[in-house]
Enzyme design. Structure first.
Site, mmCIF file in Angstrom:
data_model
loop_
_atom_site.group_PDB
_atom_site.id
_atom_site.type_symbol
_atom_site.label_atom_id
_atom_site.label_comp_id
_atom_site.label_asym_id
_atom_site.label_seq_id
_atom_site.Cartn_x
_atom_site.Cartn_y
_atom_site.Cartn_z
ATOM 1 C CB ILE A 180 -0.766 5.150 0.678
ATOM 2 C CG1 ILE A 180 -0.722 4.550 1.402
ATOM 3 C CG2 ILE A 180 -0.203 6.612 1.386
ATOM 4 C CD1 ILE A 180 0.262 4.303 2.955
ATOM 5 C CB CYS A 181 -5.710 6.118 -0.814
ATOM 6 S SG CYS A 181 -6.014 4.414 -1.216
ATOM 7 C CD GLN A 182 -7.963 5.252 5.651
ATOM 8 O OE1 GLN A 182 -7.442 6.683 6.167
ATOM 9 N NE2 GLN A 182 -7.445 4.354 6.836
#
Length: 119
Positions: A86-88
């Site tokens: 996951i990231c932003q």
């Protein structure tokens, strides 16, 4: 407009589209689907945002390995277990998925929309 200029524009557009395409062999899930998988101890949860972003808001169970350190720190991950990334927004995790795929990881999942979609 000359043929050369048109060709340059077409090549740039094709490159941008190629970068946005899903990586072959990578599973994509929503944040809703992620919630139902979070307690699975047979999976590795990796957040590829910066340490500052991670400290500001993160999901319990995720380990922070920033994208710019992932290549050197991926050896700390098991290639036998699924990696959920996951990231932003989903862009860096997409890059991370490609990197992990190149390094021989077989079970990779990218969270669509990233932390922006997490509620």
């Amino acid at each position: 407009m000359s043929i050369g200029n048109i060709l340059v524009i077409v090549v740039i557009a094709a490159f941008m589209v190629w970068r946005m395409l899903p990586t072959k062999g990578v599973r994509y899930i929503s944040t809703t689907q992620l919630k139902s998988e979070l307690n699975d101890r047979d999976k590795q949860y990796i957040d590829v945002r910066t340490p500052v972003e991670f400290r500001g808001n993160s999901i319990k169970g995720f380990k922070n390995i920033p994208l710019n350190q992932l290549a050197e720190k991926s050896s700390s991950l098991s290639k036998d277990k699924e990696v959920i990334v996951i990231c932003q927004s989903g862009m860096r995790s997409s890059s991370a998925s490609k990197l992990l795929k190149k390094q021989g990881f077989k079970k990779i999942t990218n969270v669509r929309g990233g932390m922006n979609a997490w509620r």
